[in-house]
Design a protein around this motif. Structure first.
Motif, PDB file in Angstrom:
ATOM      1  N   THR A 181       0.654  -1.313  -0.320  1.00 53.44           N
ATOM      2  CA  THR A 181       0.241   0.280  -0.027  1.00 53.44           C
ATOM      3  C   THR A 181       0.505   1.178  -0.054  1.00 53.44           C
ATOM      4  N   VAL A 182       2.355   1.466   0.980  1.00 51.86           N
ATOM      5  CA  VAL A 182       3.066   2.716   0.825  1.00 51.86           C
ATOM      6  C   VAL A 182       3.740   2.902  -0.446  1.00 51.86           C
ATOM      7  N   ILE A 183       3.776   1.649  -1.300  1.00 57.34           N
ATOM      8  CA  ILE A 183       4.741   1.825  -2.826  1.00 57.34           C
ATOM      9  C   ILE A 183       3.660   2.229  -3.640  1.00 57.34           C
ATOM     10  N   ALA A 184       2.512   1.941  -3.818  1.00 55.56           N
ATOM     11  CA  ALA A 184       1.095   2.233  -4.519  1.00 55.56           C
ATOM     12  C   ALA A 184       1.465   3.993  -3.467  1.00 55.56           C
ATOM     13  N   GLU A 185       1.504   4.084  -3.112  1.00 51.67           N
ATOM     14  CA  GLU A 185       1.021   5.164  -2.150  1.00 51.67           C
ATOM     15  C   GLU A 185       1.530   5.965  -2.640  1.00 51.67           C
ATOM     16  N   LEU A 186       3.761   6.162  -2.533  1.00 51.38           N
ATOM     17  CA  LEU A 186       4.938   7.148  -3.566  1.00 51.38           C
ATOM     18  C   LEU A 186       4.612   6.780  -5.058  1.00 51.38           C
ATOM     19  N   ASP A 187       4.390   5.836  -5.407  1.00 61.00           N
ATOM     20  CA  ASP A 187       3.722   5.751  -6.856  1.00 61.00           C
ATOM     21  C   ASP A 187       2.793   6.267  -7.854  1.00 61.00           C
ATOM     22  N   GLY A 188       1.641   7.143  -6.858  1.00 61.13           N
ATOM     23  CA  GLY A 188       0.326   7.579  -6.515  1.00 61.13           C
ATOM     24  C   GLY A 188       1.468   9.349  -7.673  1.00 61.13           C
ATOM     25  N   GLY A 190      -0.524  11.596  -5.650  1.00 60.66           N
ATOM     26  CA  GLY A 190      -0.648  12.313  -4.972  1.00 60.66           C
ATOM     27  C   GLY A 190      -0.085  13.274  -4.045  1.00 60.66           C
ATOM     28  N   PRO A 191       0.173  14.491  -2.872  1.00 56.72           N
ATOM     29  CA  PRO A 191       0.876  14.923  -2.547  1.00 56.72           C
ATOM     30  C   PRO A 191       2.334  14.437  -2.419  1.00 56.72           C
TER      31      PRO A 191
END
Length: 213
Positions: A181-188, A190-191
């Motif tokens: 999940t963290v990797i996906a957020e960092l790869d997204g 978002g801010p």
């Protein structure tokens, strides 16, 4: 930097990779007048396969640091970024910062004029090589007199570390699902998106998985 066994980096090849990809370093010395810090580009010594580095300082930074007379710490900062507690799901959690940092310490060896010129030449070539039309140090409109004059304003050094502290804090203490999940957020988008940090997390966790297999 406080070390945790679960976050420690010890593989020399990985440390060399971090140094090579993050050459802008912070140089710190403890002097009679207190701590001093400078910032310079640093290269691995390509004649060695360990963590020996070469660099230069502009004068009079060498005198301020007491270069060659006392221990110098060289700090490399890899990808880093904010990790929101919301990314961990509906569990108690707090914000944190994922990062990679490498600290090399030792007493530098002062380079001769010829050695310093070679290091400066390699430094220019290293960064200019990415350009379509690189401007190398000895090429026109520079001439030998100009290059030699510039060299006199610097002092080169080589440092073979006697102490290495390296830390890779990349959510190793979280579950595999949380890490994804963290990797996906960092790869997204978002801010706090941070593709470089996501790639380092993927690399670290793939290595952990391979080690357990």
């Amino acid at each position: 930097m406080r070390q945790n066994p679960s976050f420690a980096m010890t593989d020399v090849a990985e440390l060399r990779r971090i140094i090579e990809h993050n050459p802008w370093a912070t140089l710190v010395s403890a002097t009679p007048d207190g701590l001093v810090a400078s910032h310079y580009a640093v290269l691995l010594d390509d004649s060695r396969d360990d963590l020996t580095i070469v660099a230069h300082m502009g004068r009079p930074d060498d005198l301020i640091h007491g270069l060659g007379e006392r221990e110098l710490m060289v700090i490399f900062q890899g990808p880093h970024g904010y990790i929101s507690p919301g990314w961990y799901g509906d569990v108690p959690s707090v914000p944190t910062w994922n990062f990679i940092s490498v600290q090399l310490s030792g007493i530098p060896e002062i380079l001769s004029t010829e050695e310093n010129l070679a290091v400066l030449d390699k430094l220019v070539a290293h960064f200019e090589s990415a350009l379509e039309q690189p401007r190398l140090m000895w090429e026109r409109p520079n001439d030998a007199a100009f290059v030699e004059r510039m060299e006199k304003g610097t002092i080169g050094f080589r440092l073979t570390p006697t102490k290495v502290v390296a830390k890779r804090k990349l959510s190793q203490n979280k579950t595999a699902d949380m890490v994804e999940t963290v990797i996906a957020e960092l790869d997204g988008d978002g801010p706090y998106a941070n593709a470089a940090l996501a790639a380092e997390m993927r690399r670290a966790h793939d290595a952990m998985g391979a080690a357990r297999a």
